[in-house]
Design a protein around this motif. Structure first.
Motif, PDB file in Angstrom:
ATOM      1  N   LEU A  47      -0.342 -12.860  -0.721  1.00  0.00           N
ATOM      2  CA  LEU A  47      -1.124 -12.342  -1.959  1.00  0.00           C
ATOM      3  C   LEU A  47      -0.552 -10.683  -2.492  1.00  0.00           C
ATOM      4  O   LEU A  47      -0.561 -10.587  -3.780  1.00  0.00           O
ATOM      5  N   PRO A  48      -0.225  -9.780  -1.695  1.00  0.00           N
ATOM      6  CA  PRO A  48      -0.076  -8.273  -2.346  1.00  0.00           C
ATOM      7  C   PRO A  48       1.093  -8.556  -3.203  1.00  0.00           C
ATOM      8  O   PRO A  48       1.328  -8.062  -4.365  1.00  0.00           O
ATOM      9  N   LEU A  49       2.370  -9.316  -2.655  1.00  0.00           N
ATOM     10  CA  LEU A  49       3.628  -9.359  -3.290  1.00  0.00           C
ATOM     11  C   LEU A  49       3.328 -10.354  -4.699  1.00  0.00           C
ATOM     12  O   LEU A  49       3.858 -10.031  -5.498  1.00  0.00           O
ATOM     13  N   ALA A  50       2.389 -11.235  -4.573  1.00  0.00           N
ATOM     14  CA  ALA A  50       2.402 -12.119  -5.930  1.00  0.00           C
ATOM     15  C   ALA A  50       1.357 -11.183  -6.995  1.00  0.00           C
ATOM     16  O   ALA A  50       1.595 -11.291  -8.039  1.00  0.00           O
ATOM     17  N   CYS A  55       1.451  -8.259 -11.633  1.00  0.00           N
ATOM     18  CA  CYS A  55       1.238  -7.235 -12.786  1.00  0.00           C
ATOM     19  C   CYS A  55       2.433  -6.809 -13.478  1.00  0.00           C
ATOM     20  O   CYS A  55       2.550  -6.407 -14.545  1.00  0.00           O
ATOM     21  N   HIS A  56       3.796  -6.898 -12.626  1.00  0.00           N
ATOM     22  CA  HIS A  56       5.022  -6.669 -13.184  1.00  0.00           C
ATOM     23  C   HIS A  56       5.374  -7.302 -14.537  1.00  0.00           C
ATOM     24  O   HIS A  56       5.503  -6.893 -15.561  1.00  0.00           O
ATOM     25  N   LEU A  57       5.083  -8.486 -14.560  1.00  0.00           N
ATOM     26  CA  LEU A  57       5.294  -9.535 -15.692  1.00  0.00           C
ATOM     27  C   LEU A  57       4.442  -9.386 -16.674  1.00  0.00           C
ATOM     28  O   LEU A  57       4.920  -9.435 -17.805  1.00  0.00           O
ATOM     29  N   ARG A  58       3.208  -8.997 -16.311  1.00  0.00           N
ATOM     30  CA  ARG A  58       2.287  -8.899 -17.534  1.00  0.00           C
ATOM     31  C   ARG A  58       2.434  -7.636 -18.409  1.00  0.00           C
ATOM     32  O   ARG A  58       2.074  -7.560 -19.370  1.00  0.00           O
ATOM     33  N   ARG A  59       2.782  -6.701 -17.536  1.00  0.00           N
ATOM     34  CA  ARG A  59       3.114  -5.303 -18.175  1.00  0.00           C
ATOM     35  C   ARG A  59       4.456  -5.374 -18.986  1.00  0.00           C
ATOM     36  O   ARG A  59       4.430  -4.771 -19.997  1.00  0.00           O
ATOM     37  N   ARG A  60       5.412  -6.149 -18.650  1.00  0.00           N
ATOM     38  CA  ARG A  60       6.554  -6.553 -19.669  1.00  0.00           C
ATOM     39  C   ARG A  60       6.411  -7.108 -20.685  1.00  0.00           C
ATOM     40  O   ARG A  60       7.244  -6.892 -21.820  1.00  0.00           O
TER      41      ARG A  60
END
Length: 61
Positions: A47-50, A55-60
């Motif tokens: 879960l933390p990795l997902a 969040c990384h993909l959402r920010r990009r």
């Protein structure tokens, strides 16, 4: 604490606390269980990795 500070505190720490609790539950289930519990534990520990990837993909975008 006044209501605004308490509301901000809950807003900031709600998601990290939930992730920590679910990760801990996944760890305990993975350590104590066999079979399907191992898979549930993997899910809890992933879960933390997902969340980081999401969040990384959402920010990009």
């Amino acid at each position: 604490m006044d209501k605004k500070i308490a509301s901000t505190f809950r807003h900031v720490w709600a998601a990290p606390t939930l992730i920590a609790v679910l990760s801990l539950a996944g760890l305990v289930v993975a350590l104590l269980g066999e079979g399907i519990e191992d898979w549930i534990g993997w899910g809890g520990l992933a879960l933390p990795l997902a969340t980081i990837v999401w969040c990384h993909l959402r920010r990009r975008s």
